[in-house]
Design a protein around this motif. Structure first.
Motif, PDB file in Angstrom:
ATOM      1  N   UNK A 133      40.738   6.849  39.810  1.00  0.00           N
ATOM      2  CA  UNK A 133      41.445   7.378  40.985  1.00  0.00           C
ATOM      3  C   UNK A 133      40.554   7.371  42.225  1.00  0.00           C
ATOM      4  N   UNK A 134      39.286   7.706  42.023  1.00  0.00           N
ATOM      5  CA  UNK A 134      38.372   7.714  43.161  1.00  0.00           C
ATOM      6  C   UNK A 134      38.142   6.303  43.701  1.00  0.00           C
ATOM      7  N   UNK A 135      37.981   5.332  42.805  1.00  0.00           N
ATOM      8  CA  UNK A 135      37.803   3.949  43.264  1.00  0.00           C
ATOM      9  C   UNK A 135      39.053   3.444  43.979  1.00  0.00           C
ATOM     10  N   UNK A 136      40.213   3.833  43.486  1.00  0.00           N
ATOM     11  CA  UNK A 136      41.450   3.401  44.126  1.00  0.00           C
ATOM     12  C   UNK A 136      41.583   4.001  45.523  1.00  0.00           C
ATOM     13  N   UNK A 137      41.224   5.276  45.675  1.00  0.00           N
ATOM     14  CA  UNK A 137      41.296   5.900  46.995  1.00  0.00           C
ATOM     15  C   UNK A 137      40.304   5.278  47.964  1.00  0.00           C
ATOM     16  N   UNK A 138      39.098   4.927  47.475  1.00  0.00           N
ATOM     17  CA  UNK A 138      38.118   4.291  48.352  1.00  0.00           C
ATOM     18  C   UNK A 138      38.586   2.911  48.802  1.00  0.00           C
ATOM     19  N   UNK A 139      39.151   2.126  47.872  1.00  0.00           N
ATOM     20  CA  UNK A 139      39.652   0.807  48.235  1.00  0.00           C
ATOM     21  C   UNK A 139      40.826   0.892  49.196  1.00  0.00           C
ATOM     22  N   UNK A 140      41.694   1.883  48.992  1.00  0.00           N
ATOM     23  CA  UNK A 140      42.815   2.064  49.920  1.00  0.00           C
ATOM     24  C   UNK A 140      42.333   2.441  51.307  1.00  0.00           C
ATOM     25  N   UNK A 141      41.262   3.227  51.355  1.00  0.00           N
ATOM     26  CA  UNK A 141      40.713   3.597  52.657  1.00  0.00           C
ATOM     27  C   UNK A 141      40.126   2.394  53.386  1.00  0.00           C
ATOM     28  N   UNK A 142      39.613   1.416  52.628  1.00  0.00           N
ATOM     29  CA  UNK A 142      39.030   0.235  53.247  1.00  0.00           C
ATOM     30  C   UNK A 142      40.095  -0.725  53.762  1.00  0.00           C
ATOM     31  N   UNK A 143      41.139  -0.952  53.005  1.00  0.00           N
ATOM     32  CA  UNK A 143      42.156  -1.937  53.384  1.00  0.00           C
ATOM     33  C   UNK A 143      43.229  -1.341  54.269  1.00  0.00           C
TER      34      UNK A 143
END
Length: 828
Positions: A133-143
């Motif tokens: 979940x944390x990796x998904x939130x970080x990637x969403x914040x980037x894109x």
């Protein structure tokens, strides 16, 4: 005393201590007592003090120590889970027992293993899920967010083609634009000499369209306190506010009006209990509200005065005063027939008779009631009666009236009700003054007590209601400068805002003569902080805000703060577009006049756009931005200052070849504009400045001709302007002419002399190589004599240039002197 008498006294004492008991009497000698003591000491020491204390403690709680010891000794550790002892094969009973115990141990061990495995698996599953979940939130914040996350939001399409003349987007929000329109309309009305509206009322009406009840309420509070006729700017707002009791009355009126609305809301929700009827009045409203509040009979416990109908008297009186109706309070007291002295005092204060006899009788009656209050009512069990007396007599400020004070409004109204003016204080009893209440709110309680971070509008209203406008606006500016700056502007326009004497003070400061804890708000700093955010994109609106600062004087820059702010704006953004926006375009019919600028509508008898241009030009000149300063001096009509700067710049680049976009090319266009203005305004320039400028302009033409290879025309310019000598007799004359010019000519003189020497040397080579005995041409004696005369003249010019280089009061570069001497020698 003999031994016989001593023995008799000992026996008598022993007989007195004998007790009738069934126990045998023990007779011990001193040695036996000593031995028994030693044995007891040894047992106690061997057992230990901790055991002895434990025995004493357990014995005191009724624990039978011998039985407890036996039970503990009978207990043995279970050996069910211990390793099993080997048995013989023929022992069937033992074999079955071991197998049963082995089966139990196996089940326990298997269950323990399964539990451990399951827990470990679930732990790592949870950890991996959290990491995912944390990796998904970080990637969403980037894109960036997807359209599905915001289904109601439409993506804005960016145009791929830009317009030819793009305009910057406005930095003003929707609400800021509404405020700016009102400011513009207000300034236009003032400039045209029309009637100026009250900005506080204007902004209060505008705030209703913001759809924010907190903002609307803040503006309503400010309008209630500042609904005044504009005062004179010669009167100090701080001193007048502290000495005027009308601000206290306005705050009380506002709180009473709000409580009246609350009472109506409570009675409308409880119409059955309220029993409303009759003519609508505050008297009937108070009766209905008290009926709702005291709907149960046990609510009357502790109230001393209750009329025949079972209604409490003092709550009616208190709530009548709370909603601001003294007439209703007097009527309730009349109907009850109690406390005639208090009734008389309230009627006298309500009538407000200022005759000497009435004042003395009122003071006497008030003093008598205060004595009764101090002796009896301080310990009264009826909180409403005690509160009514405290309000009417304006005393006992330390009593919190906790039974009645439920909100900040109640507390503030109670404090405002018991205030006394500073000059009318009764020193026989402790009383509260206006300054004391302000110190209590601002310094003693402060922002932490009111939880100002989460309840900022509430703390703002409390400061406004206590007359601390400056502190309230400074507090609001930390979180919402948009509303704060317009509140400060509105108060300043009606002369109710305390401002410091110097515009260089911090945002909130205090003067030595100000009564504590009053502060002063630096409006200039606040407006500049607000307008700096949009002055580049919305310059016209920023100038409207700066126009409101025209009454503030600055110490060192400009006649007022308005010109200083506009000057800073132009210094930071001095491009052609900004200058055209502020000052307009040059009039074709009159080159000394500019039309169409937005600053033209703000000019008065004290200043105009030309004085502003000169002020900006001086600031740019001090910052060594000479090119922009020349433009501003030209707009201001200060041709003398403009020519000085042009001469300074020309002396640096006049000898350089012209390149596109270079300073020399830009100065060429400046010189053309200045020459057109000098035709009409030549007398405005000092003589030596004019001579220096004319000489440098001619030298620019000279170097243009030199770089173009037109040496003959270039030589004529030097001869006509008497810059360099043609022979040795003209050296002193040329040196004298240089002294009448500015120092800028000396800077370019080495290059001028060097180019003049190069021209002479080129002519010398041309004349010398034009004919000779080996050329095949027949040359008569006359031509030879003429050529020798020309060569002699050229040698004289070269000699004069060398002498001038040595005679001018300027240290020539060594390379120039060396080259001049070298060329002169080559011409011999």
């Amino acid at each position: 005393m003999d031994l016989a008498e001593l023995l008799q006294r000992a026996q008598r004492l022993a007989n007195d201590t004998e007790m009738e008991t069934d126990l045998p009497r023990v007779e011990r000698t001193l040695s036996q007592v000593l031995q028994a003591t030693n044995e007891l000491h040894a047992r106690v020491t061997q057992a230990g003090t901790n055991d002895l204390q434990a025995h004493i403690l357990l014995g005191s709680k009724g624990v039978d120590l011998p039985k407890l010891t036996q039970k503990l000794e009978s207990l043995t550790a279970s050996n069910s889970l211990e390793p099993l002892d080997p048995i013989e094969d023929t022992d069937v009973r033992g074999y079955l027992k071991n197998e049963r115990e082995n089966a139990i141990l196996a089940v326990i061990d298997e269950a323990n293993t399964n539990i451990t495995t399951t827990v470990e698996r679930q732990k790592w599953r949870s950890v991996y899920s959290e990491w995912g979940n944390m990796k998904e939130s970080l990637l969403n914040a980037l894109v960036g967010p997807s359209q599905q996350d915001f289904p109601d939001m439409q993506r804005q399409k960016v145009a791929t083609e830009l317009p030819d003349e793009p305009t910057p987007f406005s930095r003003l929000s929707y609400f800021e634009t509404l405020y700016a329109k009102e400011i513009t309309s207000y300034n236009e009305s003032h400039i045209q000499g029309g009637h100026r509206t009250n900005l506080v009322a204007t902004f209060a009406n505008l705030a209703k369209s913001f759809d924010d009840p907190l903002v609307t309420e803040m503006w309503n509070v400010l309008y209630c306190m500042a609904n005044e006729t504009p005062m004179s700017r010669n009167i100090d707002p701080i001193q007048s506010r502290q000495s005027a009791p009308k601000f206290i009355q306005k705050a009380r009126t506002y709180l009473e009006r709000r409580y009246k609305i609350y009472m109506n809301a409570v009675t409308e929700k409880n119409l059955v209990l309220a029993k409303r009827g009759g003519i609508p009045s505050l008297y009937n409203l108070v009766c209905s509200y008290v009926g709702v509040e005291f709907q149960h009979s046990h609510s009357l416990t502790g109230l001393l005065n209750v009329d025949n109908n079972g209604k409490p008297l003092w709550p009616h009186v208190y709530y009548s005063l709370r909603c601001g109706d003294q007439a209703a309070a007097v009527q309730f007291l009349k109907e009850s027939g109690t406390c005639p002295e208090l009734l008389k005092l309230m009627m006298l204060k309500r009538l407000g008779d200022t005759s000497t006899s009435e004042i003395s009788s009122t003071a006497k009656l008030e003093g008598q009631l205060k004595l009764d209050y101090n002796n009896k009512l301080r310990i009264c069990s009826d909180p409403y009666k005690k509160a009514v007396y405290a309000i009417v007599l304006a005393c006992d400020p330390h009593d919190g009236h906790g039974e009645l004070i439920r909100t900040i409004d109640d507390f503030l109204w109670m404090q405002l009700s018991i205030l006394r003016e500073q000059e009318n204080r009764d020193y026989n009893i402790e009383q509260l003054t206006y300054g004391g209440l302000q110190s209590l709110i601002l310094e003693k309680y402060g922002e932490n007590y009111f939880n100002a971070r989460e309840k900022g509008p509430l703390y703002f209203q409390v400061l406004i209601l206590t007359g601390q406008f400056e502190s309230a606006i400074e507090f609001l500016a930390r979180s919402n400068i948009m509303h704060a700056v317009h509140m400060a502007i509105a108060l300043n326009e009606i002369c109710l805002l305390g401002t410091p004497k110097s515009v260089m003070q911090p945002l909130l400061s205090a003067e030595p003569d100000d009564p504590a804890p009053m502060k002063r708000l630096n409006l200039v700093r606040l407006v500049v902080m607000y307008a700096k955010g949009f002055e580049k994109t919305d310059t016209a609106q920023a100038l409207q805000y700066y126009y409101l600062l025209r009454h503030f004087k600055t110490e060192d820059r400009g006649p007022n703060a308005m010109l200083t702010c506009v000057c800073d704006l132009l210094v930071e953004n001095c491009d052609d577009n900004m200058l055209a926006l502020i000052f307009g375009d040059e009039d074709e019919a009159n080159s000394n006049r500019f039309t169409g600028g937005i600053f033209a509508e703000f000019q008065t008898m004290d200043y105009d756009m030309y004085s502003l241009a000169g002020m900006v030009g001086d600031e740019l000149s001090d910052r060594s931005n000479y090119e922009s300063a020349i433009k501003l001096y030209y707009i201001a009509g200060h041709l003398n200052k403009a020519l000085r700067l042009v001469c300074s710049l020309l002396s640096q680049v006049v000898h350089q070849p012209s390149r596109p976009g270079s300073m020399r090319e830009r100065l060429t266009h400046v010189i053309q504009r200045l020459d057109a203005s000098l035709v009409e305004r030549k007398t405005d320039v000092q003589s030596h400045v004019m001579i220096t400028y004319t000489t440098l302009a001619r030298l620019m033409e000279f170097f243009d001709l030199v770089h173009a290879g037109k040496t003959r025309l270039a030589s004529e310019i030097l001869t006509n302007n008497r810059l360099v000598p043609s022979n040795s007799t003209e050296v002193d004359e040329c040196v004298t002419n240089l002294k009448r010019m500015g120092p800028e000519i000396n800077k370019v003189l080495p290059d001028v002399i060097m180019e003049a020497m190069n021209i002479v040397y080129a002519e010398y080579l041309e004349q010398r190589g034009g004919g000779g005995p080996d050329s095949g041409n027949v040359v008569d004696d006359t031509q030879n004599e003429n050529r020798e005369a020309v060569l002699h003249h050229l040698r004289g010019r070269a000699k004069a240039l060398t002498n001038m280089a040595a005679s001018v009061p300027y240290r020539m570069p060594a390379a120039i002197n060396q080259r001049l001497v070298q060329l002169e020698i080559l011409m011999l």
